[in-house]
Design an enzyme around this catalytic site. Structure first.
Site, PDB file in Angstrom:
ATOM      1  CG  HIS A 153       9.345 -17.186  64.318  1.00  0.00           C
ATOM      2  ND1 HIS A 153       9.682 -18.246  63.498  1.00  0.00           N
ATOM      3  CD2 HIS A 153      10.460 -17.014  65.224  1.00  0.00           C
ATOM      4  CE1 HIS A 153      10.665 -18.756  63.630  1.00  0.00           C
ATOM      5  NE2 HIS A 153      11.242 -17.958  64.501  1.00  0.00           N
ATOM      6  CD  GLU A 192      10.580 -21.260  71.649  1.00  0.00           C
ATOM      7  OE1 GLU A 192      10.748 -22.131  70.902  1.00  0.00           O
ATOM      8  OE2 GLU A 192       9.859 -20.269  71.497  1.00  0.00           O
ATOM      9  CG  HIS A 193      14.117 -18.968  71.813  1.00  0.00           C
ATOM     10  ND1 HIS A 193      15.171 -19.599  71.465  1.00  0.00           N
ATOM     11  CD2 HIS A 193      12.851 -19.025  71.272  1.00  0.00           C
ATOM     12  CE1 HIS A 193      14.389 -20.244  70.164  1.00  0.00           C
ATOM     13  NE2 HIS A 193      13.324 -19.988  70.280  1.00  0.00           N
ATOM     14  CG  HIS A 230       3.452 -58.156  95.526  1.00  0.00           C
ATOM     15  ND1 HIS A 230       2.351 -58.461  94.786  1.00  0.00           N
ATOM     16  CD2 HIS A 230       4.172 -57.454  94.940  1.00  0.00           C
ATOM     17  CE1 HIS A 230       2.268 -57.472  93.739  1.00  0.00           C
ATOM     18  NE2 HIS A 230       3.492 -56.659  93.978  1.00  0.00           N
TER      19      HIS A 230
END
Length: 446
Positions: free
Chosen positions: A265, A333-334, A426
């Protein structure tokens, strides 16, 4: 020629081992300083800045009049892309669509948690999203497929793609084909930090979005970090990374073949073969040069930079258990599990965004056509994030409904806790002050 990096964990000290876990964008400070003026320019000048940066960074012939892809450009893209490529895009989108349709949550669910007390969730699509599709080191119609399909399935009404233009001022044709097949018709010709700024602030042409998703360079990651208070930047997706885990039952040459997938890549990628078998490691070392001879020059350059550098190569461990520990520490990632019995290893690995099992499931198939999303968290964010999904394009609202018969018990317990925490309003809201209004409501006609 530089040698492939070989990391024997038994010979590394703790700091050297920690160094193997670092990614390209581990320190974004330099990138932040570089993108800060780009972001400021887009905020102040809008389209003028986008055109200037397209010409400066992308060497692209872009003008204010054609920052948005026209219908004619879509038609030209379909005419220019080979039919077999279009067929493969359609095949991949079909699988991606089927997978993500199964992820789509119920519009709303309500359960009776106590008699007369109902609680649940409602899911609605976010109003707008920008999908970042990178182009610097290649064309990525696959990213268009992976980001567009879940956004469309989620029902996001305003979806736009931002992607760097080519030198002639166009957008990669296959990216446009994938966008239209997936159901997205708005594409802007801008990339990098300027694209993130454009969708965060909006320009004369680019509509602002409430969220941006998609992988990018460290410049894109840095721009997202600086703009995270302006736009939801989604899961952290930076440069590619992978671990190919191989046990003694597989040929190391197969691991070598697959480690090159993400290594090619770009030089900022990270890719390791992890094995406890020296035989596997040596076979992988011997095989990689032969595969380089079958790759294009640019991809050899990229992958060689990774595999001979500090963020890639072969990691030899002393045992299976040490391999598992390294993988979980790395949180890739992978992750590929290459083994004759991959399921035997699966239970030991908890920190990975994507786990692909067996020799028939290389990252290539998952990146394009398997179905699960290939936009994944990087830089160890797999420890807390999962893959991009339909859930990234919807927001969840809690829904509650209390009946009149169930109210007194809940009010009593809530009143006690409000008093303890010191919140008088409240407490008042569930005190006797409310009762007249409840009585009036009960007497109202149906």
């Amino acid at each position: 020629m530089s040698e492939i990096s070989f990391h024997d964990l038994s010979r590394l000290d703790s700091s050297q081992r920690a160094g193997l876990l670092k990614r390209a964008e581990a320190d974004l400070s330099v990138f932040r300083e570089k993108v800060r003026p780009i972001i400021d320019a887009v905020k102040e000048e809008g389209d003028v800045a986008l055109v200037r940066f397209a010409r400066e960074f992308d060497k692209a012939k872009v003008s204010k009049d054609n920052l948005k892809v026209s219908p004619a450009e879509f038609e030209a893209a379909f005419a220019s892309v080979d039919q077999d490529v279009i067929e493969s895009i359609e095949f991949g989108i079909s699988n991606i669509r089927k997978f993500h349709e199964e992820q789509r949550p119920e519009t709303m669910w309500l359960k009776e948690v106590r008699p007369g007390v109902y609680a649940g969730d409602r899911y609605t699509p976010i109003s707008s999203v920008a999908l970042y599709v990178p182009r610097g080191k290649g064309a990525f119609p696959s990213v268009t497929m992976m980001t567009s399909v879940p956004a469309v399935i989620a029902g996001v009404p305003q979806i736009a793609i931002v992607t760097p233009p080519t030198p002639d001022g166009s957008v990669d044709a296959a990216t446009l084909v994938a966008a239209r097949i997936a159901g997205v018709e708005t594409v802007y010709k801008c990339g990098g930090a300027q694209a993130v700024a454009a969708v965060a602030y909006g320009t004369e042409t680019v509509k602002p979005a409430v969220k941006i998703v998609g992988p990018g360079s460290p410049f894109v990651v840095a721009a997202k970090s600086l703009l995270s208070s302006v736009i939801d930047t989604g899961l952290p997706a930076g440069p590619s990374e992978a671990i190919i885990f191989a046990d003694e039952s597989v040929d190391g040459a197969l691991a070598a073949l697959d480690v090159l997938i993400e290594a090619e890549h770009g030089p900022d990628s990270s890719a390791y073969i992890v094995t406890h078998s020296r035989k596997v490691a040596e076979a992988a070392l011997a095989a990689i040069p032969g595969y380089w001879s079958k790759m294009t020059e640019q991809r050899v350059e990229f992958s060689r930079a990774v595999l001979t550098g500090k963020r890639g190569g072969i990691v030899l461990t002393r045992s299976l258990e040490e391999s598992y520990r390294f993988i979980n520490d790395y949180a890739p990632e992978h992750l590929e599990i290459l083994s004759r019995e991959p399921l035997a290893h699966l239970g030991h690995i908890t920190e990975a965004a994507e786990i692909l099992m067996g020799p028939h499931t290389p990252v290539t198939i998952a990146n394009f056509v398997l179905g699960p999303n290939a936009v994944l968290p990087t830089s160890r964010w797999a420890r807390t994030y999962g893959p991009l999904s339909v859930h990234d394009f919807v927001k969840r609202s809690s829904v509650g409904y209390v009946t009149s018969t169930a109210y007194p018990e809940l009010a009593m317990h809530a009143r006690r806790l409000a008093r303890y925490e010191g919140f008088s309003s409240h407490e008042n809201a569930v005190s006797e002050l409310r009762q007249p209004y409840l009585d009036a409501h009960r007497s109202d006609p149906a």
